[in-house]
Each structure stands twice: as C-alpha cells, then as structure tokens.
Design a protein around this motif. Structure first.
Motif, mmCIF file in Angstrom:
data_model
loop_
_atom_site.group_PDB
_atom_site.id
_atom_site.type_symbol
_atom_site.label_atom_id
_atom_site.label_comp_id
_atom_site.label_asym_id
_atom_site.label_seq_id
_atom_site.Cartn_x
_atom_site.Cartn_y
_atom_site.Cartn_z
ATOM 1 N N GLY A 518 -39.842 14.540 -8.158
ATOM 2 C CA GLY A 518 -38.726 15.041 -7.368
ATOM 3 C C GLY A 518 -37.395 14.509 -7.854
ATOM 4 N N ARG A 519 -37.367 13.250 -8.229
ATOM 5 C CA ARG A 519 -36.132 12.641 -8.729
ATOM 6 C C ARG A 519 -35.665 13.322 -10.003
ATOM 7 N NH1 ARG A 519 -35.612 6.163 -10.264
ATOM 8 N NH2 ARG A 519 -33.527 6.255 -11.207
ATOM 9 N N LEU A 520 -36.594 13.596 -10.903
ATOM 10 C CA LEU A 520 -36.232 14.243 -12.158
ATOM 11 C C LEU A 520 -35.672 15.638 -11.914
ATOM 12 C CD1 LEU A 520 -39.281 13.205 -14.381
ATOM 13 C CD2 LEU A 520 -36.953 12.291 -14.502
ATOM 14 N N ARG A 521 -36.295 16.371 -11.014
ATOM 15 C CA ARG A 521 -35.844 17.738 -10.783
ATOM 16 C C ARG A 521 -34.513 17.783 -10.045
ATOM 17 N NH1 ARG A 521 -41.890 19.929 -9.749
ATOM 18 N NH2 ARG A 521 -42.292 20.569 -11.890
ATOM 19 N N ARG A 522 -34.318 16.882 -9.116
ATOM 20 C CA ARG A 522 -33.030 16.844 -8.413
ATOM 21 C C ARG A 522 -31.898 16.522 -9.384
ATOM 22 N NH1 ARG A 522 -36.199 14.217 -4.583
ATOM 23 N NH2 ARG A 522 -35.455 12.165 -5.286
ATOM 24 N N ALA A 523 -32.160 15.572 -10.275
ATOM 25 C CA ALA A 523 -31.140 15.193 -11.247
ATOM 26 C C ALA A 523 -30.841 16.349 -12.200
ATOM 27 C CB ALA A 523 -31.592 13.960 -12.020
ATOM 28 N N ARG A 524 -31.867 17.085 -12.551
ATOM 29 C CA ARG A 524 -31.684 18.205 -13.469
ATOM 30 C C ARG A 524 -30.756 19.258 -12.876
ATOM 31 N NH1 ARG A 524 -31.023 19.683 -18.540
ATOM 32 N NH2 ARG A 524 -32.056 21.619 -19.111
ATOM 33 N N GLU A 532 -31.004 12.296 -20.666
ATOM 34 C CA GLU A 532 -30.275 11.406 -19.773
ATOM 35 C C GLU A 532 -30.981 11.276 -18.423
ATOM 36 O OE1 GLU A 532 -27.655 8.552 -19.006
ATOM 37 O OE2 GLU A 532 -27.830 9.649 -20.911
ATOM 38 N N VAL A 533 -31.534 12.375 -17.949
ATOM 39 C CA VAL A 533 -32.269 12.340 -16.681
ATOM 40 C C VAL A 533 -33.444 11.391 -16.779
ATOM 41 C CG1 VAL A 533 -33.741 13.697 -15.153
ATOM 42 C CG2 VAL A 533 -31.560 14.629 -15.924
ATOM 43 N N PHE A 534 -34.223 11.529 -17.840
ATOM 44 C CA PHE A 534 -35.409 10.686 -17.991
ATOM 45 C C PHE A 534 -35.020 9.235 -18.226
ATOM 46 C CE2 PHE A 534 -39.313 9.094 -19.928
ATOM 47 C CZ PHE A 534 -40.266 9.662 -19.095
ATOM 48 N N ASN A 535 -33.970 9.022 -18.988
ATOM 49 C CA ASN A 535 -33.525 7.664 -19.286
ATOM 50 C C ASN A 535 -33.105 6.928 -18.014
ATOM 51 O OD1 ASN A 535 -32.910 5.558 -21.175
ATOM 52 N ND2 ASN A 535 -30.738 6.052 -20.947
ATOM 53 N N ARG A 536 -32.427 7.614 -17.122
ATOM 54 C CA ARG A 536 -31.987 6.993 -15.882
ATOM 55 C C ARG A 536 -33.148 6.663 -14.951
ATOM 56 N NH1 ARG A 536 -26.818 10.919 -14.405
ATOM 57 N NH2 ARG A 536 -25.448 10.234 -16.111
ATOM 58 N N ALA A 537 -34.275 7.302 -15.175
ATOM 59 C CA ALA A 537 -35.425 7.103 -14.289
ATOM 60 C C ALA A 537 -36.495 6.207 -14.905
ATOM 61 C CB ALA A 537 -36.037 8.461 -13.937
ATOM 62 N N GLN A 538 -36.170 5.486 -15.968
ATOM 63 C CA GLN A 538 -37.212 4.727 -16.663
ATOM 64 C C GLN A 538 -37.857 3.662 -15.789
ATOM 65 O OE1 GLN A 538 -35.655 3.375 -20.500
ATOM 66 N NE2 GLN A 538 -36.950 4.889 -21.485
ATOM 67 N N ASP A 539 -37.104 3.053 -14.889
ATOM 68 C CA ASP A 539 -37.722 2.073 -13.998
ATOM 69 C C ASP A 539 -38.798 2.726 -13.155
ATOM 70 O OD1 ASP A 539 -35.746 3.604 -12.672
ATOM 71 O OD2 ASP A 539 -35.444 2.053 -11.159
ATOM 72 N N HIS A 540 -38.505 3.926 -12.681
ATOM 73 C CA HIS A 540 -39.455 4.691 -11.866
ATOM 74 C C HIS A 540 -40.648 5.119 -12.718
ATOM 75 C CE1 HIS A 540 -39.448 7.500 -8.102
ATOM 76 N NE2 HIS A 540 -40.655 7.059 -8.372
#
Length: 656
Positions: A518-524, A532-540
């Motif tokens: 959900g986080r990836l799709r919202r960011a997209r 950039e979307v995936f990079n920002r979510a690397q902790d997740h």
C-alpha cells in the motif's frame, strides 16, 4: 517447568539433527580427524594457505567431492549431500571456504552452466583438484550488481575465439578465491558481445596460469593480501588484457555461439536468461547459510560448556551449608545471552535442512518448475541473510559470555569470529538479499526471475489488488491444524500455544507486506519514480523480509519437532521452540504493541515467559549444544575440554 518434567534422549536428538544426510555427517566426523585437520592459530598467511591446500587434496581422496557432480563423470549426483558435507567442515573455516570455491563455485558453475562436453573435459580434474580453479564473478565496481559487470568477451568469428578483456580498473575481478596462489583456470563472467550485439552476462573457461604456476599470457594476478580471517584462502584480483580463448570455452547451456558468430539461446529474454543462469548457482548461497550455522554451533558449544563450569561470586550458605561460588550459567543474565541464541540456532538448523531438501529434490526433478525455482531462490536469499547475521551476533555474544578466556586464540572463538564475519557479505550482501526476498513476496513469485526491475516495480505499483499469499514451507497439514485450533489473539490464549504463536507471526508478516504494498502504491500516485519510491521504503522492505523469515523458520522448527520419535525429547524441544518464538516476539514487541497485537500486560508476560524458559532449559543447555555432534577436536578450546574443571580441582566435566 521442572527439571524432572523433561528428559533428553541424546541418541534420538542426534538422529533428528543429523536428518536425511546423517551418513554424510558421520562420514565427515570420521574423516576430518588427526593433526592435518586439527584447528590451529597463529600461522603465517603462506603456511595457512599451504596447509589448507593440503587439507583440500586430502579430502579429494574421500567421497566428499563426488557428492555434487554427475554420475557420468564419477560423481554421485547428490546435491544435498554436497551442501551438508560443506557445512560440517567447521574445524577450519578456511578449508570450508576453499572446498566451496573448488567444488561448489568453480565446479558447480561448470556443472550448472556447461554441457556434457564441458563436464567430461573439466569435472574429473575439478574433483581430484588436479585442476584447481576460480569463480571469477565479483568485480571491484560491481559486487552485488552482477548484471552490470564490465568485463567483456567479444567473439572473433575469423579465429573462432572469444577475446576476454578488462576495460578499466572497476572491471577487475576482485576477491576471487584460489586466484592469488593455487588456481589454474577460472570461470569468468563477462558481457558477451557477438556481431556487435550484447547478449548479457555469460561464463567462459579462461586459463589464468600455466602448468608451472606462472600467469597465463595476458593475465595479471594480484594478491588481495592478509584479511581479518580466512587467511588459508588465497583471494586475489584478476585482469585480462585481450586474452583469447576458444569458442568452445563458452559454458553454453543457456547461450551458444556458432562458428560463424550466430548467437542462440533456449531463453529468448535476456533478463530471464540472466536470472535463470544465476538461479542455477543457488547452491553456494545455501551452503554459506549452513556454514554460518556450524560456526554458531561451535561457539555456543564452547561458551555453554565453559559457562557450566566457570564460577564467579558467592551464593550465601543455607541451613548451615557453607557459601559457594556460583556457576556462571546459573545466572539469568548469562542464560539470557546464550539460550535464546541456542534456540534460534536450532530453529535455523531445521530451516536449513528444509531448504537443502528442496534444493536436492528440485535438482532431481525431470521437468523444470519455474515457480519452485523462484521460491527456492527467494527462500535461499532470506535464510542466508538471517543465518549469517545470527552467526555474527551469536559468536560475539559467546565471546563476551566467556570473558577474557573467550578472547584468547587458543579458545577458538576469536578465529570463528574472524573467519565467519565475511559470510554476511559474500554469496550476496545480506541487505540486498533481503530486498530480493521481499520483491519476490510482493509479486508472489510470478512477475520476476530472482529480482524485480524498475519496469516490473512500476507495473506492480500500478495494480489495484494485493493480498499476501502465505505459502507454507514445511508440514502444511500440521501447521494449518495448529493455526485452526488456535484460540485467537485475545488475552485468553496461552503464550505457549503453538497455533497462537504461528498465527501471531503469520499475521505480522501479512500486515507488514500488505502495508508495504500500500505504501508503494500510494507514493506512486504522488508522481515519484519507481526507484525513488522503493528507495524511500527500504526500511519497510527489510522489515518485511525479516518478518517473513521469522515465520518460515518457526514453521521449520515445528515440522522438525514433529519428526522426533521420542515424546520426552520432543517435549524438551517444544520448550526450546517456545523460547525461540517468544524471544522473537520480545525483540519486536514495539511493533506488536504499536499495532495492538499485544497489550502492555501481555508484552510483559512475554518477557517473563522468556525468563522462565531460560531457567527451565538451563539444565539441558550443554547437552542440547552437544546434540549437533561437533567433535571435541573440532572445538579445540581448552575452556570447553576440561581446563576449567582441572583448575578447580574437579577432574570430571559436568554435563547438565
């Protein structure tokens, strides 16, 4: 839980832990004996390398090298046995890694990527070590990103040869085992160019030394020099200056070049071809996970034996008895250091056995199964990461648990620490591997071969429906039955209820993975690019990979206990399994509290349960560590072999 309530059948435990390849483990126990294989410390780099080569040649005369190779060249075609044999070589991790380079990486690449002609020409010499070799993949500029290696192999149709060349310093082959001293041939991974068109990374057989040990024409070799550990392995660097090799030196199972320069492949997509080729080399990654487990087992055996003997500070006398010093393992703090680590080591042992079994069975399958192969690759990536991180943390804990004695070279732990530290890096950087695993979870193993490129990620994020599909890894009916019988996540459920434990970790995994999606799709939707979307979510991303592996490892532990034929021993192992899962929950209790999976009172109860389990398991700790069957001469630590007993005037080591 009382000491009288539990009993340990050591023969039953040994049989359970030795598992399907018990004969291989026993063969190694009988073979790796005597002065040649005894652990040593303080050798010079050259002496250690010479000793390791002598050990390798001695093992070449046994059944060990044959396990991983086809019957057509004198092997026994038992891939599972080859992995188990590797992980048992804990007496000297330099030898373990040297065998992995020669028979696992070098020989394994020839087997997996070559055809019958290559097998017949090279593999007998690989097994006998008459042809010592290298696996030349990693480059200075590209370690984990294999797809963008810069070494080139350009086909010359007039000569029917490939020209292998290192275009710049970033393209030099780096950290290559066997390169600095012993290797004569290398499997070189390079960008293949035919008729001006690049076909992606392929592997070629390239001579690097002549029969006298001199560098081959056009080949430059440099020693990497002393390392923090594993100095019995001769890591080196390789450069190629327009080195010519025959067309037939291309390992051509997945891509071939005809004499006239026509390229052909059974796999049309370059991307798919690349990941298929890499997927065939998965045995090395699985072997590293097992080898790390063996190092952790050895450190725990030493630390627990010493802690069971070493005394420090006094306990006041009771009922007129004199005061006496307390054995260190009787302190809860020491139990807390070592027993959860022992429990996780058991859990990872069963997870490793499950993974090796899957590898073995897939290797014998007559028909390819793309889904099973991708699942194996993702699981191997995850287990390698968590097993090697666990080994690094556990060996450090064991060093501290042994105090100053654990810092002495003679007591083996410093060498285990130095030698195993690099396991978190080679055969794939752990952080990269966990990301690879999570990308597989996001796509349900359907849209990628081992990885998800940026186009695939963008397509994924454009989708509208996502639901985590939990894929069982072991004992499907048993796990489902336990979860179905679970009382739910309420306060009334016992912390020791296995179904509740399984459901708790499964629920966390689903929540984390679905939340990531959900986080990836919202960011997209905000217009960010896929990278950039995936990079920002690397902790997740990393949290999702860890949550998945915690669940997978627990399932494997539960399935392993189910195979135990002695009820009393199984009961003890169930307590050890409780300690594993509740210590995992305790480590991540912030998440469980934040997401209202545990109340504050319940979280405190988990901590109390871990304390209770540590105290209850304390009498069995040494025998549980000894259950792995590591020979005393492999441990080679005076503090584990009676020196502390002798110092105290007690001639007999106490067990349990």
């Amino acid at each position: 839980m009382t000491e009288q309530a539990l009993r340990l059948d050591e023969a039953e435990l040994r049989g359970l832990l030795d598992g399907r390849w018990a004969r291989v483990r026993e063969h190694i126990r009988d073979t790796v004996r005597g002065d040649l294989f005894a652990p040593v410390h303080g050798l010079s780099v050259e002496d250690h390398r010479a000793r390791t080569l002598a050990q390798l040649k001695a093992l070449a005369k046994t059944d060990l090298p044959a396990y991983g190779f086809p019957e057509s060249v004198g092997g026994s075609d038992d891939v599972g046995a080859s992995v188990v044999g590797f992980e048992m070589l804990v007496a000297d991790l330099s030898l373990m890694v040297k065998t992995g380079v020669q028979w696992g990486l070098f020989g394994g690449a020839i087997r997996a990527l070559g055809t019958d002609r290559h097998h017949a020409e090279y593999l007998p010499g690989v097994m006998s070590v008459e042809l010592p070799g290298c696996f030349a993949m990693t480059e200075t500029g590209h370690g984990s990103d294999v797809q963008h290696l810069r070494t080139r192999a350009v086909y010359d149709p007039a000569a029917e040869e490939f020209v292998v060349h290192t275009p710049d310093e970033s393209a030099r082959k780096d950290y290559i085992g066997n390169a600095a001293r012993d290797g004569r041939m290398a499997v070189v991974f390079a960008q293949l160019e035919v008729d001006g068109e690049e076909q992606g990374v392929h592997a070629l057989m390239v001579p690097i030394r002549d029969g006298e040990g001199r560098p081959a024409p056009g080949v430059r070799i440099e020693d990497c020099g002393p390392k923090a550990g594993l100095n019995g392995v001769d890591n080196g660097r390789l450069w190629f200056d327009r080195v010519r090799v025959p067309r037939t030196n291309l390992l051509n199972r997945y891509g071939d070049v005809a004499p006239d320069g026509t390229y052909s492949s059974p796999i049309e997509s370059k991307n798919r071809r690349f990941f298929t080729m890499l997927g065939t080399l998965i045995r090395g990654r699985i072997s590293v996970a097992g080898g790390a487990g063996s190092a952790a087992k050895a450190a725990l055996a030493i630390a627990l034996r010493y802690s069971d003997t070493r005394r420090q500070f006094t306990r006041p006398g009771v009922d007129g008895e004199p005061e006496q010093e307390v054995r260190v393992l009787d302190y809860l703090a020491q139990q807390r250091k070592l027993l959860p680590a022992l429990a996780r080591t058991y859990a990872l042992h069963f997870a490793q056995e499950e993974l090796v079994t899957r590898l073995h069975e897939l290797s014998r399958s007559a028909e390819g199964d793309d889904h099973a192969q991708r699942e194996l690759e993702s699981r191997a990536a995850g287990l390698k990461a968590v097993a090697t991180w666990h080994a690094t943390a556990t060996i450090q804990t064991c060093r501290e648990a042994c105090g100053g004695a654990g810092y002495l070279s003679e007591n083996r732990i410093p060498q285990l620490k130095a030698d195993s530290d690099i396991f978190t890096t080679f055969e794939g950087d752990n952080t990269v591997l966990l990301q690879q695993l999570t990308k597989g979870l996001l796509t349900n193993f359907q849209d990628s071969f081992g990885d998800l490129d940026q186009l695939g990620l963008a397509r994924f994020m454009a989708g509208k429906v996502f639901e985590t599909v939990i894929e069982r890894t072991a004992a499907l009916p048993l796990i489902d039955r336990l979860i179905d019988a679970a009382p739910g996540r309420g306060e009334e459920a016992s912390l020791y209820n296995r179904g509740w434990q399984l459901e708790l970790l499964e629920d966390r995994e689903k929540h984390v993975v679905e939340g990531l999606a959900g986080r990836l799709r919202r960011a997209r939707k905000d217009g960010s690019d896929a990278f950039e979307v995936f990079n920002r979510a690397q902790d997740h991303v990393l949290a999702a990979g860890r949550a998945h592996m915690d669940r997978v490892v627990l399932e494997a532990f539960v399935a392993g206990i189910d195979r135990c034929g002695d009820k009393a021993t199984a009961k003890l192992l169930n307590r050890l399994c409780d300690l594993y899962v509740l210590s995992v929950v305790e480590e991540d209790r912030a998440w469980f509290l934040e997401h209202e999976r545990l109340s504050t009172a319940r979280a405190k109860a988990v901590t109390q349960a871990v304390n209770d389990l540590c105290r209850g398991l304390r009498p069995y700790a040494v025998r549980l560590a000894d259950g792995f069957g590591l020979r005393d001469e492999w441990l080679a630590a005076p503090i584990a072999l009676g020196s502390e007993h002798a110092r105290q005037g007690d001639p007999q080591p106490r067990r349990g």
